[in-house]
Write a protein that holds these residues in place. Structure first.
Motif, PDB file in Angstrom:
ATOM      1  N   THR A 188      16.769  19.966  45.033  1.00 46.32           N
ATOM      2  CA  THR A 188      17.672  19.885  46.168  1.00 46.32           C
ATOM      3  C   THR A 188      16.876  20.026  47.462  1.00 46.32           C
ATOM      4  O   THR A 188      15.684  20.347  47.461  1.00 46.32           O
TER       5      THR A 188
ATOM      6  N   THR B 260      20.670  15.166  33.561  1.00 41.35           N
ATOM      7  CA  THR B 260      20.914  16.139  34.623  1.00 41.35           C
ATOM      8  C   THR B 260      21.480  17.461  34.131  1.00 41.35           C
ATOM      9  O   THR B 260      21.514  18.431  34.894  1.00 41.35           O
TER      10      THR B 260
ATOM     11  N   ASN C 239      15.836  14.668  35.194  1.00 35.60           N
ATOM     12  CA  ASN C 239      15.957  13.885  36.406  1.00 35.60           C
ATOM     13  C   ASN C 239      14.867  14.193  37.422  1.00 35.60           C
ATOM     14  O   ASN C 239      14.548  13.369  38.292  1.00 35.60           O
ATOM     15  N   VAL C 240      14.265  15.387  37.340  1.00 39.02           N
ATOM     16  CA  VAL C 240      13.212  15.763  38.279  1.00 39.02           C
ATOM     17  C   VAL C 240      12.068  14.766  38.227  1.00 39.02           C
ATOM     18  O   VAL C 240      11.469  14.426  39.248  1.00 39.02           O
TER      19      VAL C 240
ATOM     20  N   ARG D 238      11.996  11.064  40.359  1.00 34.58           N
ATOM     21  CA  ARG D 238      11.431  10.971  41.710  1.00 34.58           C
ATOM     22  C   ARG D 238      10.193  11.838  41.870  1.00 34.58           C
ATOM     23  O   ARG D 238       9.194  11.414  42.437  1.00 34.58           O
TER      24      ARG D 238
ATOM     25  N   ASP E 230      20.932  16.299  42.621  1.00 32.33           N
ATOM     26  CA  ASP E 230      19.510  16.301  42.296  1.00 32.33           C
ATOM     27  C   ASP E 230      19.154  17.658  41.716  1.00 32.33           C
ATOM     28  O   ASP E 230      18.492  18.467  42.371  1.00 32.33           O
TER      29      ASP E 230
ATOM     30  N   GLN F 199      24.969  17.404  46.665  1.00 32.10           N
ATOM     31  CA  GLN F 199      23.714  16.749  46.288  1.00 32.10           C
ATOM     32  C   GLN F 199      23.538  16.766  44.776  1.00 32.10           C
ATOM     33  O   GLN F 199      23.523  17.819  44.150  1.00 32.10           O
TER      34      GLN F 199
END
Length: 1004
Positions: free
Chosen positions: A836, A204, A624-625, A628, A832, A830
Motif C-alpha cells: 500500500t 491477494t 500480488n506483491v 509489481r 494492493d 487500495q
C-alpha cells in the motif's frame, strides 16, 4: 442439550438425565483434523467398551475403555451417531442422535449409577441430541453453524453472510467485494477451507472459491484462539465441511427468486454541495437460482455418493456516474457444483474424494447515458467476462479437487492424509480494452464547469490476457492418545501460482488538472497564461508468480485432572516468494508460533468453564506483491499543455512539460531479486490473548463473556524513498553516484532493516544496514513504530433449540486503532495487499495514529428461529453497528516525495486519523418464514419460503471518499483546493429486497 425420551420407569429418568448432564471433562477432544470432530467421555463400568456408529452411513468404531475409565474417538466424520456402552457383547446403555460438529468434542459419559444399576436390566435407551451447552474441551473462539441452522435463519445464500453472524466479524470495505474483517484485521488476512483444503484467493488473499449453498453440512467460523494446525491467518478462519451420502437415497430440487419489482431503489449519490454524482434509482437486478442434489449408497455401508448444484441467472442494469455517463446492461450466469464420494474401505480406513466448481460469466452491453433526459443513447460496445465479475474480493471461479484418507490404525493412533488442487481461469473479451481511441479520462480541475468525459469505460484498469490462479497442496498428520495426553503432529505445504497483470483500459489515461506547481516536480512549468494542464499516465504489469508455503506443527491436549486441561501447541512456518522470472525474492524460515491454552471445568459438570489462551499467528507475503514489486512493470507520468479536447475526451495540440517520470522506478526491467526486499525479512505476525468464561443456566440457556487483545507485532509493506540510502552512504563514505536503487523495497515498517544495494549499477552489491534514524528525513520526520491494536469485550446469551425455538444475542465492544490497517488500505480502497502507499516514506505516516477503518466500537447481533407449528417456522436476524471513522486526506505543505493528496493533513494542517468524526450507525432486520404443508406428505418434504432482507430498508452510508484535497495547488491562493469528491458516499446499505423460494426433498 435436548433429551426427548427415556425408556424405563420415572426413577430412571433422574439417573439418565444426570448421566447426560454430567458431561464430565474426561478427555481432550480438540485433537482432530479440520474437517472432523470427536466423541469422548468417562465410563465407570469395569471391562466395558463403547461402540460408536454413524446413523447415516453405518460406519462404526469399537473403542476400549482405559483403566482410568476414559475413552475417546477422534477424527470422526461430522454427522449423527449412536453411542452404545457394551459389556460382554450386551448393550448396557445407548444414546441416539449424538451430533458431532466440525472441530468440536461431544462428551457422552456413562456414570456409575446408570451403568451399575443397569446390570440386571436389558438396557437404557436415550434418544435425542446430546449437545452440551458448554464445550469444556475447547480453548478457542468459534461459531459452528449446521445446515439446519443455515436453512432456518434469514441469510443471503453465501458463506460470508453466515460468517457475519459471529461476534467481532464485520463486512470489509465494499471496494474489496463480499469479504469480511475479523477482529480488526484487514479483509485479506483470513483463511478459507473446504473439506480441509485451503481455497483462499491465491493472488491477494481476498475472498475464496465457493460451493453450492445447500451442500454445506457445517460451517465453522474461528474468530481467535485456534490451534497449531491452523496458520497463514492473522484475521479469522472459515472452515466448511460438505454434506456426504448415506444409506438412504435422497434427492431434492429448489428455486429461489429475487424479483426486481420487489427491490427497493438504491440511493443516488450526490456531492456534498448537492449536485448529482450518480443516478442509481434504476440500478436494480433480478435473479433466479435453481438448486438440486442427490445422495445415497452406491454400495450399502461402504460406498456413498453426494452431488449438488446451484445455477443462478441475474440480469439488471447500472447507470454509471455523471463523470463517465454510461449505462451497462448485464446478464450473468453462475454455476456451482459439488460431487463427493465416500468409501468406507473398512471401519478403520476411509477415503473421501471431493470435486467442486464455481464459475461465473457475465455479458454486458455498454451504452452512453444522457443525464439530461435520463436514458441510454448510443451503443458503445460489449464486455464479456468469466470468473472475475463479482469484484476484487470475490475470487470467483475455479475447479477444486480434494482427496483425503483417514486411518484408525489402533484405538489410540489415527492418521490423516490430504491432497488438493485448484485452477481458476480469468477470461475477458472487452472490445475497447486496448483501443487507443478510447483512453481513460479523469477531470480533476477545480470549478471548470462541465467536466471532460471520455468515450465511456467499464473498469478503468483491466486484467491482461492469460490470467489464472493455480494451487496444489498436501497435508499429513497423526494423533496419538498417550495416557492423559492427546498428541497430534503434522506437516503441510501449499503452492500458490498466479498469472496476473493489469493495464489501463484504453492503454493509458489522461488526467486534466489546474495549471500550477506540482510538488516534487520542479521541471513542470506550465505557460504563464495556462489555466489547465493534463497528465498522461501509462501503467502495465504482467507476470507468473508463486508463493510456496510449508509448515509443521505439534500439539498436546493434556488432561491434567478431571477439571483442568492444558493445550500446548507449536507451529513452524516457512514462506518462499518467487517473481515472474522464477527467482526467490523473499524467503522466511523458522517462523515459530507457540499456542497455549487452559480450561477449567469449575464444577466438574460442564456447566461452568473458565478458559484462557495466548498465541502467535503468521501470514505470508501475498503473490500480488511480485506482480509489481519483484517483476517487470512500467508506470510513468508525462505532463503537457494542451489546446482543445477531442470527442473521445483526449487533449489536442499537446506541448510537453518537463520529462517522463517513472513512478516507483517501474521502467519495464525485471529487478534483481536481491534488490527487492530487506534481508532476513521478518514475517507478518500477530500476538493474541483471550480470557473468557461460559456458564450454563440450565439445559437450554447459557451465557458468557470473553476479552480479546490482538497486537500486530510485525508487518510487511514497501517503502519508496531513496533518501535513507543516501544518508547511510554519506555516513559511511560510500559512493552511490552510479548506484541502482530500486524504486520501492519490501521491509518491516518501524524497525531497522538491512538491504543490498548495487552501488556501481553493475552488480556490485553492498549491505546497507539502515537504522530507524536512517529513515528519518532531513527535516526530522521519522517513521513511527508499527501499531495496530485490537481489544474487545464480547458478551452473549444463547438458548439452545428445544424443538420450539433457538436464539442468540451477542454484544461486542471493541477498538481497532493504530497507524496501519495491515495488508490493505481501506481509507482509499487500495487493492494492493502488502504494498500500500502507507510506509512509502516517513512523511506519509505523520498523524496516522487513530481508529482504523475496521473499527466498529459497538456491535449488537441477535438471531434465531421459532417453530410456531409443525408447518410454520419464522426466523429473524438483527445487526447493529456504530459507524466507521472518517478522515481528511490531503496535501503536505512540503510534499518532498511528490505524493500529492495522500497525507493525513488538510489545509496544510494536521488532520489526525479519525479526527473527522464517524459515519452514522447502521442497523438492519432480516426476517424469513417457511411453510411446510402437511398435505404434501408425512415427512413434509415440500417447503415454501419467503425472506425479506433489510426489512425497514435502511440506507445508511457505509464508506465515503476520504481524500479531501486535489493534488495541485490553487494558482490564485497557493493553498490546496478542495476535492469535490470529498465525503461523497462510496457505498450504502443494500436496500430492502425479497427472496421467494420453493423446495422439495424426497427419498428415492
Amino acid at each position: 442439550m435436548s433429551i426427548q425420551k427415556y425408556t424405563r420407569t420415572p426413577s430412571w429418568r433422574h439417573t439418565a438425565l444426570a448421566a447426560a448432564l454430567s458431561l464430565n471433562f474426561a478427555d481432550a477432544a480438540m485433537a482432530q483434523s479440520n474437517a472432523s470432530g470427536a466423541i469422548f467421555g468417562r465410563v465407570t463400568e469395569p471391562g466395558s467398551h463403547v461402540k460408536i456408529q454413524n446413523l447415516d452411513t453405518g460406519f462404526s468404531r469399537d473403542i476400549s475403555v482405559e483403566a482410568d475409565g476414559r475413552y475417546r474417538a477422534g477424527s470422526l466424520p461430522v454427522g449423527r451417531y449412536k453411542v452404545t456402552l457394551q459389556k460382554n457383547g450386551n448393550a448396557i446403555e445407548s444414546r441416539d442422535n449424538v451430533q458431532v460438529n466440525v472441530g468440536s468434542g461431544t462428551d457422552v459419559s456413562f456414570t456409575v449409577a446408570t451403568a451399575g444399576q443397569a446390570k440386571n436390566l436389558e438396557s437404557i435407551h436415550v434418544t435425542g441430541t446430546v449437545l452440551p451447552a458448554i464445550d469444556v474441551s475447547a480453548v478457542d473462539s468459534r461459531t459452528v453453524l449446521t445446515s439446519e441452522q443455515l436453512q432456518k435463519l434469514p441469510l443471503a445464500r453465501n458463506v460470508t453472510a453466515a460468517a457475519l453472524l459471529a461476534p467481532g466479524v464485520i463486512s470489509g470495505d465494499s471496494r474489496y467485494g463480499n469479504v469480511a474483517s475479523f477482529g480488526g484485521s484487514s479483509a485479506s488476512e483470513n483463511q478459507y477451507y473446504i473439506n480441509g483444503y485451503a481455497v483462499t484467493n491465491a493472488l491477494t488473499g481476498l475472498g475464496f472459491t465457493s460451493l453450492p449453498y445447500d451442500a454445506i453440512d457445517q460451517q465453522q467460523i474461528y474468530t481467535g484462539g485456534y490451534g497449531a494446525e491452523y496458520g497463514r491467518s492473522t484475521g479469522g478462519v472459515i472452515n466448511v465441511v460438505t454434506k456426504r451420502g448415506g444409506n438412504r437415497w435422497k434427492s431434492g430440487v429448489g428455486t429461489y427468486v429475487i424479483p426486481q419489482y420487489l427491490r427497493d431503489s438504491p440511493r443516488s449519490i450526490y456531492y456534498t454541495d448537492g449536485r448529482l454524482y450518480q443516478s442509481r434509482g434504476d440500478n436494480k437486478s433480478s435473479s433466479t437460482q435453481y438448486t438440486g442434489y442427490v445422495s445415497g449408497p452406491l454400495i450399502k455401508d461402504k460406498l456413498f455418493f453426494y452431488a449438488a448444484g446451484d445455477f443462478t441467472g441475474t440480469s439488471g442494469k447500472t447507470v454509471e456516474p455523471i463523470t463517465t455517463p454510461q449505462q451497462v446492461s448485464y446478464d450473468s450466469k453462475a454455476t456451482k457444483w459439488l460431487a463427493k464420494i465416500d468409501w468406507n474401505i473398512s471401519d478403520n480406513h476411509l477415503i473421501e474424494l471431493t470435486g467442486l466448481s464455481d464459475k461465473t460469466s457475465v455479458d454486458s452491453q455498454v451504452y452512453k447515458y444522457d443525464y439530461a433526459v435520463g436514458r441510454a443513447t448510443d451503443y458503445l460496445g460489449s464486455d464479456k467476462t468469466k470468473n472475475f465479475d463479482s469484484g476484487p474480493g470475490s475470487a470467483p471461479g475455479g475447479d477444486v479437487y480434494i482427496g483425503k484418507y483417514t486411518g484408525y490404525l489402533t484405538d489410540d493412533l489415527t492418521v490423516n492424509a490430504l491432497y488438493g488442487t485448484s485452477k481458476t481461469e480469468h477470461v475477458r473479451n472487452l472490445a475497447y480494452a486496448s483501443d487507443p481511441n478510447c483512453p481513460w479520462i479523469l477531470d480533476a480541475r477545480d470549478g471548470a464547469g462541465r467536466p471532460i468525459v471520455g468515450c465511456g469505460l467499464v473498469n478503468r484498469t483491466v486484467l491482461g490476457k492469460g490470467a489464472q490462479d493455480k494451487t496444489s497442496g498436501w497435508r499429513l498428520d497423526a494423533e496419538y492418545k498417550l495416557g492423559s495426553h492427546s498428541l497430534r503432529a503434522g506437516l503441510d505445504t501449499q503452492t500458490l501460482q498466479s498469472t496476473a497483470g493489469n493495464e489501463y483500459e484504453g492503454g493509458y489515461r489522461w488526467i486534466y488538472k489546474d495549471a500550477g506547481e506540482i510538488r516534487g516536480r520542479p521541471d513542470i512549468v506550465p505557460p504563464p497564461d495556462a489555466l489547465y494542464m493534463v497528465e498522461k499516465r501509462l501503467f502495465k504489469t504482467g507476470a507468473t508468480v508463486k508463493v510456496v508455503q510449508a509448515a509443521q506443527f505439534i500439539e498436546d491436549h493434556w488432561q491434567i485432572s478431571d477439571r483442568w486441561m492444558a493445550y500446548l501447541g507449536l507451529r513452524n512456518e516457512q514462506f518462499k516468494n518467487l517473481n515472474g522470472a522464477g527467482q526467490v525474492y523473499v524467503k522466511q524460515r523458522h517462523q515459530l508460533a507457540p499456542r497455549l491454552g487452559v480450561t477449567w471445568d469449575v464444577f466438574g459438570d460442564s456447566s461452568f468453564k473458565l478458559y484462557a489462551n495466548a498465541g502467535r499467528y503468521h501470514l505470508a507475503v501475498p503473490s500480488n506483491v511480485a506482480i509489481r514489486g519483484a517483476s517487470a512493470s512500467t508506470y510513468y507520468s508525462e505532463y503537457y499543455a494542451y489546446n482543445g479536447v477531442a470527442a473521445n475526451g483526449e487533449p489536442l495540440n499537446l506541448a510537453p512539460l518537463g520529462s517522463r517520470f517513472y513512478l516507483n522506478g517501474e521502467d519495464g526491467v525485471t529487478p534483481d531479486p536481491r534488490s527487492v526486499a530487506a534481508q532476513n525479512l521478518k514475517a507478518y505476525y500477530q500476538d493474541e490473548y483471550i480470557l473468557g468464561f461460559d456458564k450454563a443456566i440450565n439445559s437450554n440457556w447459557s451465557f458468557g463473556a470473553k476479552a480479546t487483545v490482538r497486537k500486530l507485532k510485525s508487518s510487511i509493506d514497501d517503502f519508496c524513498d531513496d533518501r535513507p540510502f543516501k544518508k547511510y552512504a554519506d555516513r559511511n563514505g560510500i559512493d552511490i553516484s552510479n548506484a541502482r536503487i530500486a524504486g520501492c523495497y519490501l521491509f518491516n515498517p518501524g524497525q531497522s532493516n538491512e538491504f543490498l544495494v548495487d552501488i556501481s549499477g553493475k552488480g556490485n552489491y553492498v549491505p546497507f544496514k539502515l537504522t530507524k534514524d536512517d529513515f528519518t528525513t532531513p527535516n526530522g520526520v521519522a517513521f513511527p513504530d508499527l501499531k495496530r491494536k485490537y481489544y474487545a469485550l464480547n458478551m452473549y446469551l444463547e438458548h439452545q433449540f428445544d424443538q420450539r425455538w433457538y436464539g442468540r444475542v451477542d454484544y461486542t465492544f471493541s477498538r481497532s486503532y493504530g497507524n496501519s490497517e495491515g495488508q490493505l488500505k481501506s481509507d482509499i480502497g487500495q487493492l494492493d495487499p502488502s504494498v500500500t502507499q502507507d510506509w512509502d516514506a516517513p512523511e506519509i505516516m505523520q498523524y496516522t495514529n487513530g481508529p482504523l477503518p475496521n473499527d466498529r466500537t459497538h456491535q449488537l447481533k441477535a438471531f434465531g428461529y421459532f417453530q410456531a407449528t409443525p408447518e410454520w417456522l419464522f426466523g429473524a436476524n438483527l445487526a447493529v453497528a456504530s459507524g466507521r471513522p472518517k478522515n481528511c486526506i490531503g496535501l503536505d505543505p512540503v510534499d518532498s516525495i511528490g505524493y500529492g493528496a495522500s497525507y493525513f493533513e488538510c489545509n496544510f494542517k494536521p488532520s489526525p486519523r479519525g479526527s473527522k468524526g464517524r459515519l452514522p450507525w447502521t442497523w438492519s432486520v432480516d426476517m424469513n418464514a417457511e411453510y411446510r404443508p402437511r398435505w404434501a406428505g408425512n415427512e413434509q418434504p415440500l417447503a415454501f419460503t419467503l425472506g425479506v432482507f433489510n426489512l425497514f430498508s435502511k440506507k445508511q452510508v457505509l464508506s465515503v471518499i476520504e481524500v479531501g484535497e486535489n493534488s495541485a495547488l490553487n494558482p490564485k491562493t497557493g493553498l490546496p483546493s478542495q476535492n469535490i469528491d470529498y465525503l461523497r458516499p462510496v457505498a450504502f446499505q443494500t436496500p430492502r429486497y425479497f427472496q421467494l423460494g420453493a423446495r422439495y426433498d424426497f427419498s428415492l
